[in-house]
Design a protein around this motif. Structure first.
Motif, PDB file in Angstrom:
ATOM      1  N   ARG A  36      28.372 118.475  56.054  1.00  0.00           N
ATOM      2  CA  ARG A  36      29.462 118.057  55.170  1.00  0.00           C
ATOM      3  C   ARG A  36      30.305 119.266  54.800  1.00  0.00           C
ATOM      4  NH1 ARG A  36      29.384 118.689  49.370  1.00  0.00           N
ATOM      5  NH2 ARG A  36      31.208 117.642  48.569  1.00  0.00           N
ATOM      6  N   GLY A  95      30.638 111.820  48.183  1.00  0.00           N
ATOM      7  CA  GLY A  95      31.963 111.271  48.461  1.00  0.00           C
ATOM      8  C   GLY A  95      32.028 110.169  49.502  1.00  0.00           C
ATOM      9  N   GLU A 107      27.251 111.984  35.878  1.00  0.00           N
ATOM     10  CA  GLU A 107      28.387 112.745  36.382  1.00  0.00           C
ATOM     11  C   GLU A 107      28.373 114.180  35.850  1.00  0.00           C
ATOM     12  OE1 GLU A 107      30.349 111.957  38.737  1.00  0.00           O
ATOM     13  OE2 GLU A 107      31.979 113.397  38.570  1.00  0.00           O
ATOM     14  N   LYS A 108      28.380 115.123  36.766  1.00  0.00           N
ATOM     15  CA  LYS A 108      28.490 116.553  36.466  1.00  0.00           C
ATOM     16  C   LYS A 108      27.579 117.030  35.322  1.00  0.00           C
ATOM     17  CE  LYS A 108      33.097 116.926  38.432  1.00  0.00           C
ATOM     18  NZ  LYS A 108      33.452 115.591  38.840  1.00  0.00           N
ATOM     19  N   THR A 160      31.173 107.232  38.749  1.00  0.00           N
ATOM     20  CA  THR A 160      29.739 107.348  38.458  1.00  0.00           C
ATOM     21  C   THR A 160      29.319 106.436  37.300  1.00  0.00           C
ATOM     22  OG1 THR A 160      29.637 109.588  39.289  1.00  0.00           O
ATOM     23  CG2 THR A 160      28.011 109.022  37.630  1.00  0.00           C
ATOM     24  N   ASP A 172      36.322 115.390  51.471  1.00  0.00           N
ATOM     25  CA  ASP A 172      35.108 115.714  52.220  1.00  0.00           C
ATOM     26  C   ASP A 172      35.213 115.288  53.681  1.00  0.00           C
ATOM     27  OD1 ASP A 172      33.063 116.423  49.915  1.00  0.00           O
ATOM     28  OD2 ASP A 172      34.200 114.683  49.260  1.00  0.00           O
ATOM     29  N   TYR A 203      28.859 117.744  40.670  1.00  0.00           N
ATOM     30  CA  TYR A 203      28.580 116.479  41.360  1.00  0.00           C
ATOM     31  C   TYR A 203      28.079 115.379  40.431  1.00  0.00           C
ATOM     32  CZ  TYR A 203      28.760 119.098  45.725  1.00  0.00           C
ATOM     33  OH  TYR A 203      29.180 119.855  46.784  1.00  0.00           O
ATOM     34  N   GLY A 204      28.114 114.145  40.962  1.00  0.00           N
ATOM     35  CA  GLY A 204      27.364 113.046  40.372  1.00  0.00           C
ATOM     36  C   GLY A 204      25.943 113.200  40.897  1.00  0.00           C
ATOM     37  N   LEU A 206      35.997 109.668  49.882  1.00  0.00           N
ATOM     38  CA  LEU A 206      36.838 110.618  49.133  1.00  0.00           C
ATOM     39  C   LEU A 206      37.571 111.533  50.104  1.00  0.00           C
ATOM     40  CD1 LEU A 206      34.716 111.504  45.995  1.00  0.00           C
ATOM     41  CD2 LEU A 206      36.100 109.495  46.489  1.00  0.00           C
ATOM     42  N   GLN A 223      35.266 107.497  35.170  1.00  0.00           N
ATOM     43  CA  GLN A 223      34.433 107.995  36.259  1.00  0.00           C
ATOM     44  C   GLN A 223      33.837 106.859  37.092  1.00  0.00           C
ATOM     45  OE1 GLN A 223      34.263 110.998  37.215  1.00  0.00           O
ATOM     46  NE2 GLN A 223      34.994 112.167  35.454  1.00  0.00           N
ATOM     47  N   LEU A 267      38.864 109.220  39.095  1.00  0.00           N
ATOM     48  CA  LEU A 267      38.435 108.585  40.343  1.00  0.00           C
ATOM     49  C   LEU A 267      38.099 107.104  40.137  1.00  0.00           C
ATOM     50  CD1 LEU A 267      37.507 108.769  43.309  1.00  0.00           C
ATOM     51  CD2 LEU A 267      35.301 109.602  42.481  1.00  0.00           C
ATOM     52  N   ALA A 282      26.014 113.150  44.840  1.00  0.00           N
ATOM     53  CA  ALA A 282      26.867 112.204  45.583  1.00  0.00           C
ATOM     54  C   ALA A 282      27.917 113.014  46.342  1.00  0.00           C
ATOM     55  CB  ALA A 282      27.538 111.251  44.601  1.00  0.00           C
TER      56      ALA A 282
HETATM   57  C1  G1P Z   1      33.746 113.286  42.645  1.00  0.00           C
HETATM   58  C2  G1P Z   1      32.725 112.369  41.976  1.00  0.00           C
HETATM   59  C3  G1P Z   1      31.340 113.006  41.980  1.00  0.00           C
HETATM   60  C4  G1P Z   1      30.961 113.375  43.407  1.00  0.00           C
HETATM   61  C5  G1P Z   1      32.037 114.295  44.033  1.00  0.00           C
HETATM   62  C6  G1P Z   1      31.754 114.556  45.513  1.00  0.00           C
HETATM   63  O1  G1P Z   1      33.950 114.415  41.827  1.00  0.00           O
HETATM   64  O2  G1P Z   1      33.144 112.082  40.646  1.00  0.00           O
HETATM   65  O3  G1P Z   1      30.397 112.103  41.457  1.00  0.00           O
HETATM   66  O4  G1P Z   1      29.704 114.015  43.413  1.00  0.00           O
HETATM   67  O5  G1P Z   1      33.330 113.677  43.942  1.00  0.00           O
HETATM   68  O6  G1P Z   1      32.697 115.440  46.055  1.00  0.00           O
HETATM   69  P1  G1P Z   1      35.215 115.419  42.021  1.00  0.00           P
HETATM   70  O7  G1P Z   1      34.841 116.342  43.147  1.00  0.00           O
HETATM   71  O8  G1P Z   1      36.387 114.553  42.343  1.00  0.00           O
HETATM   72  O9  G1P Z   1      35.341 116.127  40.724  1.00  0.00           O
END
Ligand code: G1P
Length: 292
Positions: free
Chosen positions: A256, A209, A194-195, A235, A137, A174-175, A134, A233, A114, A207
């Motif tokens: 959401r 998105g 992150e995660k 994040t 979402d 999530y972040g 993103l 990342q 990302l 977070a």
């Molecule tokens: C991404 C971001 C993450 C965020 C999430 C929200 O992760 O890296 O920080 O919390 O989107 O949907 P992904 O879902 O792409 O793994």
């Protein structure tokens, strides 16, 4: 001294992900094109940006994502066909997409994460602040989530990320932020990871998105090495940004829907179907009969 720009008119929508959570359908179809009844997920994301006052959108795509570009393109043959056959409602639906005309597209050549996708928007954004939405979402509220972030940005001048409380079992998706409460639903960011594993997470605020960034984000990518999942990342770039300037988190209170998750996807469809006068009666009856 150059005056900092305060109007957010640009948005970046990363849509280059491989959609592995939705295989096999995403083998030949972009996950952003999965339908919520009759509109693809990305329609709602672009609509949120426009309804937030943004008129310059860059979608980051990748190989196999041509259907996204085609969706936002004009379709003169189809339009003429509908006109000729007096299909006025369908024509109206088609014309609704044309208000999104003028979207820009660029390709991420390799799926490096990302952060890497957002970084590729640097030339497009230049010295302007920009939103990131993103593509998985969908937010549902009277005032669009991105508009709320722009309001915070206009007040504070700082980058801001939307967060929501997430269940303990979902924290590692999530972040997750650590923040100091600054006011109504507003936090000054103290950390973001992150995660993380639930037991190491700094809070349960994840977070979701939606982000607004100052252009100071871009040089932060120079300091980022591959992180969680071996990917660049976003994040990790935000963590660097926090060291240079104040970054905020805004707790979004609207609904959401995570359409990138199978259950979340079904919930989104039911939510929208139950708002449709033509469907909600029979669908409600069907769900009741199933004993749900
Ligand atoms: C991404 C971001 C993450 C965020 C999430 C929200 O992760 O890296 O920080 O919390 O989107 O949907 P992904 O879902 O792409 O793994």
């Amino acid at each position: 001294m150059v005056k900092k720009k305060t109007r957010v008119r640009k948005a970046v929508i990363p849509a280059a992900g491989l959609g592995t959570r939705f295989l096999p359908v995403t083998k030949s179809m972009p996950k952003e094109m999965l339908p919520i009844i009759d509109k693809p997920v990305i329609h709602y994301v672009v609509e949120e940006a426009f309804d937030s006052g943004i008129d310059d959108i860059l979608i980051i795509t990748g190989r196999g994502k041509r259907a996204v570009e085609d969706y936002f393109d004009d379709a003169p043959e189809l339009r003429m066909h509908l006109e000729r056959h007096g299909k006025n409602q369908q024509l109206k639906d088609l014309n609704e997409i044309s208000r999104f005309r003028g979207i820009h597209f660029t390709r991420q050549t390799e799926p490096k994460g990302l952060g890497d996708a957002v970084r590729s928007a640097e030339k497009h954004c230049g010295d302007d602040p920009f939103a990131v939405l993103l593509g998985d979402d969908i937010m549902k509220d009277g005032i669009p989530c991105t508009r709320r972030l722009i309001d915070v940005f206009e007040k504070t001048g700082g980058s801001v990320i939307a967060v929501q409380e997430v269940a303990k079992k979902d924290i590692s998706k999530y972040g997750i932020i650590k923040g100091r409460e600054e006011g109504d639903n507003l936090f000054l960011l103290e950390d973001i990871v992150e995660k993380p594993r639930a037991e190491h997470a700094p809070s349960n605020l994840g977070a979701i998105g939606r982000y607004v960034f100052t252009p100071a984000l871009f040089p932060c990518f120079d300091l980022v090495t591959p992180g969680a999942g071996g990917e660049i990342q976003l994040t990790d770039a935000i963590r660097q940004l926090m060291k240079k300037e104040d970054v905020y988190a805004y707790k979004y209170t609207g609904k959401r829907f995570d359409t990138g998750d199978k259950l979340g996807y079904i919930e989104t469809i039911i939510e929208y179907a139950m708002e449709d006068e033509g469907m909600k009666g029979e669908l409600g009856e069907y769900i009741r009969k199933k004993g749900m």
